[in-house]
Write an enzyme that holds these catalytic residues in place. Structure first.
Site, PDB file in Angstrom:
ATOM      1  N   LYS A 244       0.994  -1.136   0.031  1.00 48.59           N
ATOM      2  CA  LYS A 244       0.010   0.059   0.054  1.00 48.59           C
ATOM      3  C   LYS A 244       0.857   1.333   0.030  1.00 48.59           C
ATOM      4  O   LYS A 244       0.403   2.340  -0.612  1.00 48.59           O
ATOM      5  CB  LYS A 244      -0.940  -0.027   1.255  1.00 48.59           C
ATOM      6  CG  LYS A 244      -2.170  -0.946   1.121  1.00 48.59           C
ATOM      7  CD  LYS A 244      -3.050  -0.903   2.229  1.00 48.59           C
ATOM      8  CE  LYS A 244      -4.187  -1.829   2.123  1.00 48.59           C
ATOM      9  NZ  LYS A 244      -5.005  -1.724   3.302  1.00 48.59           N
ATOM     10  N   ARG A 245       1.785   1.250   0.477  1.00 47.87           N
ATOM     11  CA  ARG A 245       2.804   2.411   0.592  1.00 47.87           C
ATOM     12  C   ARG A 245       3.552   2.865  -0.758  1.00 47.87           C
ATOM     13  O   ARG A 245       3.799   3.807  -0.837  1.00 47.87           O
ATOM     14  CB  ARG A 245       3.788   2.480   1.668  1.00 47.87           C
ATOM     15  CG  ARG A 245       5.105   1.056   1.459  1.00 47.87           C
ATOM     16  CD  ARG A 245       5.926   1.017   2.448  1.00 47.87           C
ATOM     17  NE  ARG A 245       6.925   0.032   2.421  1.00 47.87           N
ATOM     18  CZ  ARG A 245       8.103   0.207   1.489  1.00 47.87           C
ATOM     19  NH1 ARG A 245       8.466   1.279   1.143  1.00 47.87           N
ATOM     20  NH2 ARG A 245       8.842  -0.986   1.421  1.00 47.87           N
TER      21      ARG A 245
END
Length: 468
Positions: A244-245
């Site tokens: 997700k980052r």
């Protein structure tokens, strides 16, 4: 034999880039061979599966235009079929009831670890010739285990990774139904692939360890074993696992961020697969060229710069009116009404060479429709004493010239010559007055995009501020 592939996501989250690539390769393989592509939603994880995640998968497939020929099928709707097969396996001796409790299993595994052994079920309840099973405990609901072969190996020629084999002695007897009767993931997959006639399973390599168990169950059922192709993971820009980052929240996030589906498809196709040195190609070309032989077994690395480059390429190829139709709702979402003037299609045509995404195109277009207040320090830095009278003369000329690029360009050149200026001395403050930016396309083409009255009003307003 007709090629039949499937994409089988679990709706416990959104359709991410890794899943989208798996779907693309499965879809392309079916299209290449004139086969059938199936969408199957593996929703047996009731606690984590959500209708929103299912819809996000369907939306992502639709946005990428990965049309499926059959489905979507939902595993929760196939429970009677799974239970039917489990009963058949119990009756034939291919499966058995196991009454070992979770706490007993935990203690068993702890003892095995303490002895330096691989934790595994010890076969207490596995029926064997001449073996006496323990008495069935009262009130305990059993799980059902598959009776895995104990000798030999299970091997397959992976269409990406080559020869892979596991010793059956390393595989314990897999639970295929929980104590409440619900079948487990690995079993449902087997029955689905069998019933749906899947010929090639293309999926992520996190499933490699599931494959020998699934092959053994398929063989026990007398089913045809499909071919397997396991795709390596995708790494982020920094070389670590995509997460997700890195922005890998959902495929639809790329839509929100202003990427075109054609660019995302083209980019995904090159993540671990190649056709010579070709970087840019249509979906039709991809389907013609695609094969499994040219998929690299090593991890692919996501490169945002390459995606942006591809997206810019597709933006430049897109019709201006179509681009305007994509940008308009993005502006309206910001509360900006576009109307008929300035011409949004013309703005898109002028700026599409310079932007990477639709959102950047919307940023560029926004200044044409708002009450613009350029940064005072930026304007002051560009608005020199010699530029002010030149801009007043330019406004005078602009009030009467034909409102088209050649006449606007001639007016700018006339003022530059009259005042003995270099082009930037006039063009830079004019850009800032009109857009709030120092970097824009050609200044005469920029001016022509605005209605005459708006140009005169912005020049006058900003000169008045300087005088005040």
């Amino acid at each position: 034999m007709t090629v039949r592939t499937r994409f089988a996501p679990s709706p416990t989250g959104y359709l991410h880039i890794g899943g989208a690539r798996t779907a693309l390769f499965s879809w392309a393989y079916a299209r290449k061979h004139g086969g059938v592509f199936i969408l199957r939603i593996e929703d047996t994880d009731v606690e984590r599966s959500t209708p929103e995640a299912v819809q996000a998968i369907l939306d992502g497939m639709n946005w990428l235009k990965l049309n499926y020929d059959e489905g979507p099928f939902y595993q929760m709707q196939r429970m009677p079929r799974y239970k039917e097969v489990i009963q058949q396996m119990l009756a034939s001796g291919q499966a058995y009831n196991c009454y070992t409790s979770p706490s007993e299993l935990d203690a068993l595994r702890e003892a095995q670890r303490a002895r330096g052994e691989k934790p595994r079920y010890d076969g207490t309840w596995r029926p064997e010739p001449g073996k006496t099973l323990p008495p069935v405990p009262v009130g305990v609901k059993p799980v059902v285990r598959f009776r895995n072969p104990t000798e030999g190996v299970v091997a397959w020629k992976d269409m990406v990774k080559g020869h892979i084999e596991f010793s059956n002695s390393e595989l314990d007897d897999l639970i295929i139904a929980r104590s409440d009767g619900t079948p487990t993931y690995n079993f449902c997959v087997v029955v689905d692939d069998w019933d749906m006639g899947i010929t090639q399973v293309i999926r992520g390599d996190d499933h490699v360890n599931n494959t020998p168990r699934q092959i053994n169950i398929l063989k026990a059922l007398g089913a045809t074993v499909p071919g397997y192709a396991h795709l390596s993971m995708i790494l982020g820009d920094d070389g670590t696992k995509l997460s997700k980052r890195h922005g890998a929240v959902s495929v639809m996030q790329y839509d929100e961020d202003g990427y075109l589906p054609e660019a995302v498809i083209n980019y995904l196709a090159r993540l671990g697969w190649s056709h010579g040195d070709d970087e840019v190609f249509s979906v039709e070309q991809f389907c013609q060229w695609f094969d499994l032989d040219h998929i690299t077994p090593s991890a692919a690395q996501f490169n945002t710069e390459k995606l942006n480059w591809l997206n810019n390429h597709y933006l430049k190829q897109t019709d201006n009116a179509k681009l305007a139709g994509m940008v308009r709702p993005r502006l309206e979402a910001r509360g900006i009404k576009t109307g008929t003037t300035p011409d949004l299609a013309a703005i898109a045509g002028l700026y599409k060479e310079r932007v990477a995404t639709l959102n950047e195109l919307a940023d560029a277009a926004e200044v044409f429709y708002i009450d613009l207040h350029p940064d005072a320090a930026l304007l002051d830095a560009q608005l020199s004493a010699e530029a002010i009278p030149a801009l007043r003369d330019l406004a005078q000329l602009f009030s009467s010239v034909a409102w088209e690029i050649p006449a606007i360009s001639a007016a700018i050149k006339e003022v530059i010559a009259k005042h003995g200026l270099k082009m930037p001395k006039l063009a830079m403050p004019l850009r800032v007055m009109l857009t709030g930016q120092t970097q824009t396309p050609s200044v005469d083409a920029l001016v022509a995009l605005f209605p005459r009255a708006m140009v005169l009003e912005r020049i006058e307003k900003n000169l008045a501020k300087k005088s005040a």
